[in-house]
Write an enzyme that holds these catalytic residues in place. Sequence first.
Site, short mmCIF file in Angstrom:
data_model
loop_
_atom_site.label_atom_id
_atom_site.label_comp_id
_atom_site.label_asym_id
_atom_site.label_seq_id
_atom_site.Cartn_x
_atom_site.Cartn_y
_atom_site.Cartn_z
N GLU A 2 -27.41 38.89 -16.46
CA GLU A 2 -28.43 37.96 -15.96
C GLU A 2 -28.27 36.58 -16.62
O GLU A 2 -29.02 36.23 -17.53
CB GLU A 2 -29.83 38.52 -16.18
CG GLU A 2 -30.14 39.68 -15.27
CD GLU A 2 -31.61 40.12 -15.33
OE1 GLU A 2 -32.12 40.59 -14.28
OE2 GLU A 2 -32.24 40.00 -16.41
N GLU A 11 -29.15 45.61 -10.33
CA GLU A 11 -30.41 46.02 -10.95
C GLU A 11 -31.52 45.94 -9.91
O GLU A 11 -31.67 44.92 -9.23
CB GLU A 11 -30.79 45.11 -12.13
CG GLU A 11 -29.95 45.29 -13.38
CD GLU A 11 -30.53 44.55 -14.57
OE1 GLU A 11 -31.75 44.32 -14.61
OE2 GLU A 11 -29.75 44.17 -15.46
#
Length: 353
Positions: free
Chosen positions: A174, A283
Amino acid sequence: MRKKTAIFLFAALFAAHISSSCKKATVAVRSVNDTSFVKGADISWLPQMEATGYKFYNRNGVEEDCFKILKDHGINAIRLRTWVNPSDDKISGHCSAPETVAMAVRARQNGMKVMLDFHYSDSWADPGQQRKPLAWANLDFAGLKKALYDYTFDVMTQMKNAGIMPAWVQVGNEIPGGMLLPEGSTGNWPQLAQLLNAGYEAIKAVSPASKVVLHVDQGNNNQRFRLWFDNAVKNNVKFDVIGMSYYPWWLQGKPDYTLSIDDLGNNLNDMASRYGKEVMVVEVGGEDVQEQNTYDMLVAVINKVKAVQGNKGLGVMYWEPEGAKSWSRYSLSAWGDDGRPTKAMDAFSTKTN
């Protein structure tokens, strides 16, 4: 007569064209029985859960190995994070290279593919924190780039020596604002590009077939992705797959997934066509106590990824479905207080479009 013949000929040609176009349009949609589609789970907490005595039960209430329960729910791939010099903290520690390799071996023994997720930190790396490992804190940029390459190469080599060639490897976790801050900030794309490419080169040096993933959060936010990947391409960053997180629960106001699911689908298709890359939701998660809603959301996400044109949608991975709140205090697992998977996990074994 000639006029009628011409009309019939035109009609036949037009019908043939329509039929051909329809066939072409359906070719790009994955079959419901396509076993290559990734239905995965990040279960990096599992060794700690087992070490602290947590017991896993199947839907019938029989104690079983977590891997078997996941496999019986359709999971065919495992994602594992790895930290450089982690602590022993139950929640924010562990995930060392040896522990990650051991988990990868278990995944292989269960017939599952592996995704390796390099955080390049000693603990969590995400949009709110991209801290350098303590051992790298005082390195200059050249030293930082070398440390990243050497560490990546070493972990990949440990994987290879254990007989594991990860199908996918993330360079950073991320990273909308970059990684290894401040040197690897998106405020200095030329430097960030060098770090990302160092990771790419180290991975390919050990395992050329592993696909390198770059991972940005808010998969429903097309503007966020275009800005980030336009800069990546402009700075000659090397990568194979665009990875996304999708958590409606973490968006402002915690809106229901139905308000952003079409944005996710549009972004998946835009990324695939704009950059010519494969895409994956690496995710995803929904609230554990909203079992039906999370189930519905997962089915919708799987359908959106399967519908990406050109079969460029690789799959979907749930983040820590086994991380029951009674153990982790995490609200977005797919496990109940009874130690069993919730209905949400059935989404991975349900036939979808």
